[in-house]
Structures are given as C-alpha cells and as structure tokens.
Design an enzyme around this catalytic site. Structure first.
Site, PDB file in Angstrom:
ATOM      1  N   SER A  42      12.279  14.815  49.338  1.00 28.64           N
ATOM      2  CA  SER A  42      13.103  13.766  48.727  1.00 28.64           C
ATOM      3  C   SER A  42      14.594  14.027  48.839  1.00 28.64           C
ATOM      4  O   SER A  42      15.396  13.122  48.639  1.00 28.64           O
ATOM      5  CB  SER A  42      12.725  13.603  47.247  1.00 28.64           C
ATOM      6  OG  SER A  42      13.104  14.738  46.503  1.00 28.64           O
ATOM      7  N   LYS A 119      17.494  16.482  42.172  1.00 33.66           N
ATOM      8  CA  LYS A 119      18.102  15.275  42.724  1.00 33.66           C
ATOM      9  C   LYS A 119      19.618  15.411  42.667  1.00 33.66           C
ATOM     10  O   LYS A 119      20.159  16.364  42.117  1.00 33.66           O
ATOM     11  CB  LYS A 119      17.678  14.027  41.926  1.00 33.66           C
ATOM     12  CG  LYS A 119      16.190  13.831  41.751  1.00 33.66           C
ATOM     13  CD  LYS A 119      15.476  13.446  43.033  1.00 33.66           C
ATOM     14  CE  LYS A 119      13.971  13.272  42.788  1.00 33.66           C
ATOM     15  NZ  LYS A 119      13.244  12.998  44.063  1.00 33.66           N
TER      16      LYS A 119
END
Length: 278
Positions: A42, A119
């Site tokens: 990701s 993230k």
C-alpha cells in the site's frame, strides 16, 4: 561447591540473563524504537514489501498505543496494547507530545481492529480532503502533481504472504513486467513524494471529508491499492485516526528482503539498506 551446585547456579544465571535481556528489549521497544516489517504494497514505491524499519516512538510522545502488542498466533499469544496500557485509553492525549507534520510516514494503531498500519499523513485537524479524478484536494485546492515516470516490478507472489501486485498494464503472468504510472505529489507544506496509479476506481472520486479536531487523515502512496482514511471505519476502512493512536514516525529503512523470508540472503535488496523514508 559441588558440580551439581555449579550446574544449578549456572542455570539460574542463564535464566536471569534471559529475563533481563527481555526486560531491556521490552523497554527499548516500548519507549524508543519499534521494529516494523512492511507486509503489503500500500505504500509503494516509498516502501516495498519486505522492507524492515524501526519506528521512532519519541517523535510524537506517548499514549496507550505506545505499549507493544504481542501477536504470535502460531503459539496462541495475542497480547494487545490495551491489555497492557488500556488504563490510558480514551482521552486522546499524549505524554510529552510532539506535533506530527504533513507528509510524515506514520505507524498507527487502527482505530477499530487495533492492528498496526503504516500510511502517509495527508491532512491535519480541521482541514477538508477530497479526491477528484485521482487528484488530491486539501481545503478545496488541488495539490501539485508532476510526472514521475513509471514504476516497474516483476509480477508474481511477493513477501511471506505471497501477495500479487496489481498492474496498470493489465493482468501480467509470473515473471512479466508489472507497470504503474508514477507521479510526484507535492503537499501544501512542500513535502514531495511519489504516488502510483493503477486504474480509475471509486477511491479516485470521493465526497468531502472534514477532519475532526484531535484526528488525522492518512493515505497510502499506492493510491489504488490502499485501505486508508478514504474508507470509513463502518465500511471496514480506517477513517479518521485519533492523535492517541499514533505509534511513531518511520524515518529510515534498515534492511530489505524481496523474498518470503528475511533469511533468504539472495533476495536482499542491498540498495535499500539504511535508506531514508521520504
């Protein structure tokens, strides 16, 4: 002293050494740096599956989430941070707090599942976020984008979980060249980083999110392959992340392996050792 006594003393000393080594390691992991192994794609191409890094836990101060979770399903061990430090949960404050900066790559505790996620911090409390045709808008203004060429990688299973990459150039067989478009995104504070595009999908066009006070908005750099704040928790996403859920900042990759195990030395990525995370 008899031989029997010497053996018993030696055993006791060994147990003491192991005990104190574990205590020191636990304190180091809880207070200073937490190891983190990248399990998914990701955050490509900033972080690759198999990158190993230490998370700087001093960057944002400490909360209940700073306590380590110990999960070893094979041995039936599942000790959550809340089991150890849950008494400090719920007030969304931190001890010795440090202010996160937009663009930081952050490890945080998922607000619903308690799992560790990594993230990029995109938006601060009080700001609005929207995706329009794959372009990030903060407070109604599009961020600056520049062409970053192509990101290419071999198609096939990656990492211990054998995850297969998604490719912009369609389904690609094992050993083929998996390609994604790459752009350089510059956030309002001047932080620039690469983002990848795979296809046009629902997460490229969203409603307007308003970040609540005491919370942050996170997104993955591999925009079409990231479960992040664009998806509400009610829909099994991440949603807004409370300040107290931040664990620390990822500053530098220490080691990287492209194989299924870090012990497969022939799969080590020598060019990623001690690489700064930007």
């Amino acid at each position: 002293m008899t031989t029997e006594g010497k053996k018993q003393n030696g055993f006791v000393e060994t147990v003491k050494t192991i005990f104190w080594a574990l205590v020191i390691a636990g304190v180091f992991r809880s207070v200073f740096f937490q190891p983190f192994w990248i399990p998914s794609g990701s955050m490509k191409d900033t972080l690759l599956i198999g990158d190993f890094l230490f998370v700087n836990k001093m960057a944002y101060g400490y909360s209940y989430a700073s306590c380590p979770s110990v999960r070893m399903p094979r041995f039936g061990v599942n000790i959550d941070a809340k089991d150890l430090c849950g008494v400090f949960d719920g007030d969304n404050t931190r001890f010795l707090p440090g202010v996160p900066e937009r663009g930081d790559v952050v490890v945080f505790r998922h607000p619903a599942t308690g799992l560790d996620y990594i993230k990029r911090l995109i938006a601060m409390p009080g700001e609005t976020v929207q995706m329009k045709k794959g372009v990030l808008h903060i407070d109604g203004k599009a961020v600056e984008l520049a062409d970053g060429g192509l990101f290419e990688e071999p198609a096939g299973p990656q990492g211990p979980q054998g995850l297969r990459p998604r490719c912009e150039n369609g389904p690609v067989g094992d050993g083929g060249n998996c390609v994604k478009s790459r752009q350089i995104e510059t956030l309002p504070n001047g932080v620039s980083h690469g983002i990848l595009n795979i296809t046009n999908q629902s997460s490229d066009n969203t409603g307007v999110f308003t970040v609540p006070e005491g919370h942050f908005f996170f997104m993955g750099d591999n925009r079409d392959n990231s479960t992040d704040s664009r998806v509400p928790r009610a829909a099994r996403g991440v949603g807004f992340v409370p300040f107290e859920n931040l664990i620390g900042r990822a500053d530098r990759i220490m080691f990287s392996s492209a194989g299924r195990s870090m012990f497969f030395f022939w799969t080590w990525r020598g060019d990623r050792f001690f690489k700064a995370v930007n």
